[in-house]
Design a protein around this motif. Sequence first.
Motif, PDB file in Angstrom:
ATOM      1  N   VAL A 118      -3.195 -28.932  -4.798  1.00 13.51           N
ATOM      2  CA  VAL A 118      -2.751 -30.164  -4.926  1.00 13.51           C
ATOM      3  C   VAL A 118      -2.012 -30.208  -6.660  1.00 13.51           C
ATOM      4  CG1 VAL A 118      -3.194 -32.777  -4.913  1.00 13.51           C
ATOM      5  CG2 VAL A 118      -3.791 -31.438  -3.395  1.00 13.51           C
ATOM      6  N   ASP A 119      -3.595 -29.643  -7.482  1.00 19.35           N
ATOM      7  CA  ASP A 119      -2.445 -29.739  -9.225  1.00 19.35           C
ATOM      8  C   ASP A 119      -1.748 -28.985  -8.762  1.00 19.35           C
ATOM      9  OD1 ASP A 119      -4.938 -31.443  -9.041  1.00 19.35           O
ATOM     10  OD2 ASP A 119      -6.148 -29.519  -9.693  1.00 19.35           O
ATOM     11  N   ASP A 120      -1.242 -28.053  -8.288  1.00 19.51           N
ATOM     12  CA  ASP A 120      -0.373 -26.935  -8.003  1.00 19.51           C
ATOM     13  C   ASP A 120       1.100 -27.537  -7.464  1.00 19.51           C
ATOM     14  OD1 ASP A 120      -1.233 -25.063  -9.664  1.00 19.51           O
ATOM     15  OD2 ASP A 120      -1.952 -23.437  -8.316  1.00 19.51           O
ATOM     16  N   LEU A 121       0.927 -28.148  -5.942  1.00 14.47           N
ATOM     17  CA  LEU A 121       1.785 -28.722  -6.245  1.00 14.47           C
ATOM     18  C   LEU A 121       2.514 -30.063  -6.825  1.00 14.47           C
ATOM     19  CD1 LEU A 121       3.708 -28.772  -3.623  1.00 14.47           C
ATOM     20  CD2 LEU A 121       2.024 -29.722  -1.521  1.00 14.47           C
ATOM     21  N   THR A 122       1.835 -30.706  -7.386  1.00 11.39           N
ATOM     22  CA  THR A 122       2.106 -31.772  -8.147  1.00 11.39           C
ATOM     23  C   THR A 122       2.534 -31.399  -9.338  1.00 11.39           C
ATOM     24  OG1 THR A 122      -0.282 -33.069  -7.069  1.00 11.39           O
ATOM     25  CG2 THR A 122       0.889 -33.293  -9.568  1.00 11.39           C
ATOM     26  N   ASP A 126       6.611 -32.852  -9.792  1.00 11.26           N
ATOM     27  CA  ASP A 126       6.500 -33.398 -10.818  1.00 11.26           C
ATOM     28  C   ASP A 126       8.633 -32.842 -11.601  1.00 11.26           C
ATOM     29  OD1 ASP A 126       5.077 -35.185 -11.494  1.00 11.26           O
ATOM     30  OD2 ASP A 126       3.502 -33.604 -12.388  1.00 11.26           O
ATOM     31  N   ARG A 127       8.764 -31.658 -11.023  1.00 13.32           N
ATOM     32  CA  ARG A 127      10.020 -31.134 -11.166  1.00 13.32           C
ATOM     33  C   ARG A 127      11.407 -31.966 -10.368  1.00 13.32           C
ATOM     34  NH1 ARG A 127       8.613 -24.307 -10.851  1.00 13.32           N
ATOM     35  NH2 ARG A 127       7.535 -24.662 -11.804  1.00 13.32           N
ATOM     36  N   LEU A 128      11.041 -32.185 -10.301  1.00 13.17           N
ATOM     37  CA  LEU A 128      11.943 -33.675  -8.812  1.00 13.17           C
ATOM     38  C   LEU A 128      12.091 -35.108  -9.433  1.00 13.17           C
ATOM     39  CD1 LEU A 128      10.569 -32.690  -5.646  1.00 13.17           C
ATOM     40  CD2 LEU A 128      12.423 -31.000  -7.443  1.00 13.17           C
ATOM     41  N   SER A 129      13.556 -35.197  -9.263  1.00 12.51           N
ATOM     42  CA  SER A 129      13.258 -36.618  -9.388  1.00 12.51           C
ATOM     43  C   SER A 129      12.565 -37.403  -9.126  1.00 12.51           C
ATOM     44  CB  SER A 129      14.869 -37.079  -9.319  1.00 12.51           C
ATOM     45  OG  SER A 129      15.065 -37.331  -8.282  1.00 12.51           O
ATOM     46  N   ASP A 130      12.394 -39.229  -8.930  1.00  6.99           N
ATOM     47  CA  ASP A 130      11.612 -39.532  -8.011  1.00  6.99           C
ATOM     48  C   ASP A 130      11.269 -39.320  -7.403  1.00  6.99           C
ATOM     49  OD1 ASP A 130       9.732 -40.324 -10.990  1.00  6.99           O
ATOM     50  OD2 ASP A 130      10.891 -41.905 -10.790  1.00  6.99           O
ATOM     51  N   ASP A 131      13.535 -40.072  -7.017  1.00  5.23           N
ATOM     52  CA  ASP A 131      14.021 -39.869  -5.924  1.00  5.23           C
ATOM     53  C   ASP A 131      14.254 -38.303  -4.581  1.00  5.23           C
ATOM     54  OD1 ASP A 131      15.089 -42.898  -5.309  1.00  5.23           O
ATOM     55  OD2 ASP A 131      17.290 -41.690  -6.300  1.00  5.23           O
ATOM     56  N   ASP A 132      14.054 -37.593  -5.473  1.00  3.95           N
ATOM     57  CA  ASP A 132      13.683 -35.935  -4.438  1.00  3.95           C
ATOM     58  C   ASP A 132      12.419 -35.799  -4.160  1.00  3.95           C
ATOM     59  OD1 ASP A 132      16.137 -35.416  -4.620  1.00  3.95           O
ATOM     60  OD2 ASP A 132      16.008 -33.852  -5.840  1.00  3.95           O
ATOM     61  N   ARG A 133      11.218 -36.550  -5.077  1.00  5.47           N
ATOM     62  CA  ARG A 133       9.946 -36.174  -5.224  1.00  5.47           C
ATOM     63  C   ARG A 133       9.928 -37.531  -3.790  1.00  5.47           C
ATOM     64  NH1 ARG A 133       8.157 -38.705  -9.076  1.00  5.47           N
ATOM     65  NH2 ARG A 133       8.808 -36.914 -10.527  1.00  5.47           N
ATOM     66  N   ALA A 134      10.111 -38.452  -4.196  1.00  9.29           N
ATOM     67  CA  ALA A 134       9.839 -38.929  -2.354  1.00  9.29           C
ATOM     68  C   ALA A 134       9.818 -38.843  -1.597  1.00  9.29           C
ATOM     69  CB  ALA A 134      10.242 -40.450  -3.040  1.00  9.29           C
ATOM     70  N   LEU A 135      11.352 -37.704  -1.744  1.00  8.00           N
ATOM     71  CA  LEU A 135      12.067 -37.851   0.631  1.00  8.00           C
ATOM     72  C   LEU A 135      10.618 -36.447   0.734  1.00  8.00           C
ATOM     73  CD1 LEU A 135      14.741 -37.184   1.987  1.00  8.00           C
ATOM     74  CD2 LEU A 135      15.066 -35.977   0.708  1.00  8.00           C
ATOM     75  N   VAL A 136      10.029 -34.987  -0.493  1.00  6.70           N
ATOM     76  CA  VAL A 136       9.609 -34.664  -0.120  1.00  6.70           C
ATOM     77  C   VAL A 136       8.460 -35.064   0.529  1.00  6.70           C
ATOM     78  CG1 VAL A 136       8.566 -32.009  -1.041  1.00  6.70           C
ATOM     79  CG2 VAL A 136      11.283 -33.225  -1.654  1.00  6.70           C
ATOM     80  N   LEU A 137       8.069 -35.858  -0.458  1.00  3.53           N
ATOM     81  CA  LEU A 137       6.455 -36.778  -0.055  1.00  3.53           C
ATOM     82  C   LEU A 137       6.247 -37.184   1.410  1.00  3.53           C
ATOM     83  CD1 LEU A 137       5.103 -37.790  -3.120  1.00  3.53           C
ATOM     84  CD2 LEU A 137       4.190 -35.713  -1.766  1.00  3.53           C
ATOM     85  N   ALA A 138       7.652 -37.916   1.405  1.00  2.06           N
ATOM     86  CA  ALA A 138       8.229 -38.576   3.523  1.00  2.06           C
ATOM     87  C   ALA A 138       7.611 -37.113   4.208  1.00  2.06           C
ATOM     88  CB  ALA A 138       8.875 -39.444   3.072  1.00  2.06           C
ATOM     89  N   ALA A 139       8.589 -36.191   3.460  1.00  2.00           N
ATOM     90  CA  ALA A 139       8.806 -34.895   4.817  1.00  2.00           C
ATOM     91  C   ALA A 139       7.812 -34.578   5.197  1.00  2.00           C
ATOM     92  CB  ALA A 139       9.948 -33.652   3.926  1.00  2.00           C
ATOM     93  N   GLY A 140       6.594 -34.710   4.116  1.00  2.00           N
ATOM     94  CA  GLY A 140       5.937 -34.202   4.253  1.00  2.00           C
ATOM     95  C   GLY A 140       4.647 -34.405   5.894  1.00  2.00           C
ATOM     96  N   ALA A 141       4.897 -35.943   5.596  1.00  2.00           N
ATOM     97  CA  ALA A 141       4.496 -36.927   7.054  1.00  2.00           C
ATOM     98  C   ALA A 141       4.867 -35.897   7.804  1.00  2.00           C
ATOM     99  CB  ALA A 141       3.893 -38.266   7.086  1.00  2.00           C
ATOM    100  N   VAL A 142       5.958 -35.682   8.435  1.00  2.00           N
ATOM    101  CA  VAL A 142       6.802 -35.698   9.342  1.00  2.00           C
ATOM    102  C   VAL A 142       6.389 -33.970   9.679  1.00  2.00           C
ATOM    103  CG1 VAL A 142       9.207 -34.665  10.597  1.00  2.00           C
ATOM    104  CG2 VAL A 142       8.940 -36.733   9.515  1.00  2.00           C
TER     105      VAL A 142
END
Length: 150
Positions: A118-122, A126-142
């Motif tokens: 989790v630390d490494d993935l975070t 953190d290198r992503l924009s807020d929108d891209d980070r939210a998109l990736v995290l939402a994709a994680g559930a799918v």
Amino acid sequence: MAHPGLGGTVVAIEQDSLRLLVGMHRIVRHLRRTSASSTLHPTQFIALMLIGDEQPIRIGEIATRVPCSQPTATTTVATLEAAGLARRQSDVLDGRATAVVLTPLGDEMVEAAGRHAVDDLTKLLDRLSDDDRALVLAAGAVLSQMADDL
């Protein structure tokens, strides 16, 4: 005869799918190289994490969920037992069957590996924009749902 636009859409989906697959593999390889899980074979690590999430769990279920063959799951559990990370016990629902649970050392490894990943993935997120980070995290559930349906 195929619709002219449809062929381009199919090719684009195939290219996007391949890019997703390669990207996921690269990220997982990066996380494995930087984590404590690198001491285990990938199948052993996946099985250990699965046991931690689902314990007690039968070896046949481990084989189905990893996925791997029944003999591979049996060998994997034996290796985890030899390392002191897991142990077999009688299944509470069927005393004739065997289930697998983590040992205290296995619990510690799952917790440490999860925390480290989790630390490494975070750091990567953190290198992503807020929108891209939210998109990736939402994709994680799918993606998790897709994996559960395998």
